[in-house]
Scaffold this active site. Sequence first.
Site, PDB file in Angstrom:
ATOM      1  N   HIS A   1       0.822  -1.213   0.000  1.00 44.03           N
ATOM      2  CA  HIS A   1       0.000   0.000   0.000  1.00 44.03           C
ATOM      3  C   HIS A   1       0.857   1.265   0.000  1.00 44.03           C
ATOM      4  O   HIS A   1       0.355   2.352  -0.227  1.00 44.03           O
ATOM      5  CB  HIS A   1      -0.992  -0.004   1.165  1.00 44.03           C
TER       6      HIS A   1
ATOM      7  N   ASP B   1       0.095  -7.557   1.475  1.00 42.64           N
ATOM      8  CA  ASP B   1       0.522  -6.157   1.594  1.00 42.64           C
ATOM      9  C   ASP B   1       2.041  -6.036   1.625  1.00 42.64           C
ATOM     10  O   ASP B   1       2.610  -5.320   2.443  1.00 42.64           O
ATOM     11  CB  ASP B   1      -0.087  -5.506   2.837  1.00 42.64           C
TER      12      ASP B   1
ATOM     13  N   LEU C   1      -7.984 -24.563  -4.595  1.00 47.27           N
ATOM     14  CA  LEU C   1      -8.818 -25.754  -4.706  1.00 47.27           C
ATOM     15  C   LEU C   1     -10.077 -25.484  -5.511  1.00 47.27           C
ATOM     16  O   LEU C   1     -10.588 -26.361  -6.191  1.00 47.27           O
ATOM     17  CB  LEU C   1      -9.226 -26.253  -3.319  1.00 47.27           C
ATOM     18  N   GLY C   2     -10.596 -24.276  -5.396  1.00 49.04           N
ATOM     19  CA  GLY C   2     -11.853 -23.962  -6.072  1.00 49.04           C
ATOM     20  C   GLY C   2     -13.052 -24.248  -5.196  1.00 49.04           C
ATOM     21  O   GLY C   2     -14.059 -24.803  -5.657  1.00 49.04           O
ATOM     22  N   VAL C   3     -12.937 -23.882  -3.902  1.00 47.98           N
ATOM     23  CA  VAL C   3     -14.069 -24.047  -2.986  1.00 47.98           C
ATOM     24  C   VAL C   3     -14.314 -22.748  -2.237  1.00 47.98           C
ATOM     25  O   VAL C   3     -13.398 -21.957  -2.020  1.00 47.98           O
ATOM     26  CB  VAL C   3     -13.818 -25.172  -1.955  1.00 47.98           C
ATOM     27  N   GLN C   4     -15.550 -22.524  -1.865  1.00 49.39           N
ATOM     28  CA  GLN C   4     -15.890 -21.478  -0.918  1.00 49.39           C
ATOM     29  C   GLN C   4     -16.045 -22.151   0.437  1.00 49.39           C
ATOM     30  O   GLN C   4     -16.733 -23.172   0.549  1.00 49.39           O
ATOM     31  CB  GLN C   4     -17.175 -20.767  -1.310  1.00 49.39           C
ATOM     32  N   ILE C   5     -15.362 -21.625   1.446  1.00 48.82           N
ATOM     33  CA  ILE C   5     -15.366 -22.261   2.754  1.00 48.82           C
ATOM     34  C   ILE C   5     -15.852 -21.297   3.821  1.00 48.82           C
ATOM     35  O   ILE C   5     -15.839 -20.082   3.633  1.00 48.82           O
ATOM     36  CB  ILE C   5     -13.956 -22.780   3.123  1.00 48.82           C
TER      37      ILE C   5
ATOM     38  N   GLY D   1       3.470   6.613   8.383  1.00 47.98           N
ATOM     39  CA  GLY D   1       4.838   6.753   7.894  1.00 47.98           C
ATOM     40  C   GLY D   1       5.713   5.591   8.278  1.00 47.98           C
ATOM     41  O   GLY D   1       6.779   5.390   7.710  1.00 47.98           O
ATOM     42  N   ASN D   2       5.265   4.779   9.256  1.00 49.17           N
ATOM     43  CA  ASN D   2       6.000   3.571   9.641  1.00 49.17           C
ATOM     44  C   ASN D   2       5.695   2.402   8.711  1.00 49.17           C
ATOM     45  O   ASN D   2       6.315   1.340   8.821  1.00 49.17           O
ATOM     46  CB  ASN D   2       5.656   3.150  11.069  1.00 49.17           C
ATOM     47  N   SER D   3       4.741   2.556   7.808  1.00 41.44           N
ATOM     48  CA  SER D   3       4.377   1.468   6.895  1.00 41.44           C
ATOM     49  C   SER D   3       5.588   0.902   6.182  1.00 41.44           C
ATOM     50  O   SER D   3       6.357   1.635   5.556  1.00 41.44           O
ATOM     51  CB  SER D   3       3.391   1.969   5.832  1.00 41.44           C
TER      52      SER D   3
END
Length: 503
Positions: A135, A165, A294-298, A237-239
């Site tokens: 970011h 991030d 995998l192609g799953v909704q968990i 600013g510490n990012s």
Amino acid sequence: MTKTKTILSALALTTALTAPALIAPLFSAPAAIAAAPTAPTVSGVQDFSDLAAKVSPAVVNVAVTMKAGAAGDDEVQMSDRSQQKQMEEFMQRFGERFGQPMRPMKPQPKANQKAEAVGTGFIIDPAGWIVTNHHVAGKADKIVVTMADGRKLNAKMVGGDEKTDLALLKVESDKALPFVEFGDATKVRVGQAVMAVGNPFGLGGTVTTGIVSARGRDIHSGPFDDYIQTDAAINRGNSGGPLFDMEGKVIGINTAIFSPTGGSVGLGFAIPSSLAQPVVNQLKTNGKVERGMLGVQIQPMTGELSQSMAYNGEKGALVAQVQPDSPALAAGLKSGDVIVSVDGKNVDTIKDLTRMISATKPGASVKLGVWRDGKDMTVTAKVGDQKDEGGIVKAKAEKADKTAEPLSYGVSLAPLSKEAREEMKLDDSVKGALIASVEAGSPAEEMGLKAGDILQQVGREAVDSPKAAVEKLKEAKDTGKPVLVKVYREGMTRFVAISPRAA
């Protein structure tokens, strides 16, 4: 009564250049940095001076310029005059106390002007590889890093990973640069001393100290949340700045704060090195991060779900939906399965499954321990390549005609008419009973159901009409136990356990 809102500033550690940074060459940089000895104590107070002298030269100021319109919130620039006034007052007090001349604030960037921001980074290789937050540098048009000795070097972003991030920069130098090394965050203990080095509010190299307050924090900023929490002062600013252990090793990358004011209140969060280092290595090699899928909704298991499914415990990841043409479908996974292990390693939460599969190289095979309808089984899945999720269509159902009276669960159901399908942009493959309304204070509302959701399963049985759903809900009510229902919403499905309203 006025409530004070606590704000999660997941991106709030980047500070604006609307206030000029008071940066001075504070350190001279050696060619390389060795591990610092354990800090001595002075009069019972731990002395961090040797550690600071060792590691600070490898910490850099990262100044970015973004294209016009690339940023418009308070992570990059002052959001309103009150914030600007606060910074002016702070700079005035700073100048009066330390003899620094007060410099006028720069006006806020207009819509057609380029935005500027500053963050922090640290050098991990004498050849000029620098780690920071995504970011900070992800939208940069130009990046300039300032060394602790005052040298300014142009940098380019080699690669970034928004989900963790993290970003990797590269600078060129005619001599070897000071650098620091990653430590082992898996050995970090709550209560151990740590030191943060960064560029708070654009003031330049600043050292703050504290302890590790907690580990494994999930602040709901992304799928890989596993933050180290510290009370070392961390501010805008510490990012992208490093969090050091007492040996001078980087155990975390400072990235987020909880704060009602935008300043440090002792709740800072750092990405652990154990998560960051593999990502940085991939960025250095490939310029991007490859993750398995995998192609799953968990969804997580809960006590109510476990009871309704006759499943023992609350560990594991419940498969809410299996995507078509996915590795999960090819492996034989089904909606309602509970994944309890991956290659013999226990899956206690959905975060565990996400991390394990994401860390698997696409094309590799994994053995999944699965609980299904009271039986344990093992399936083998060939992991695919994770792609970015597509958009989600917003469903609307306020105009649906109600055809069923509210039930003991607090919902009114309606058929999926042609008009409702057109309005919600549903194809014929989506079947079920449309939830037309949800009563305030009802069991359905407590479990998060909304008008526009589609009820697709009650108990173990699929339902394709309000009549079928009503019959199954009435049967479940007679048992007096929570009933498991499967709900479709905006392209995704999930399971919910709902108890009938008390008589």
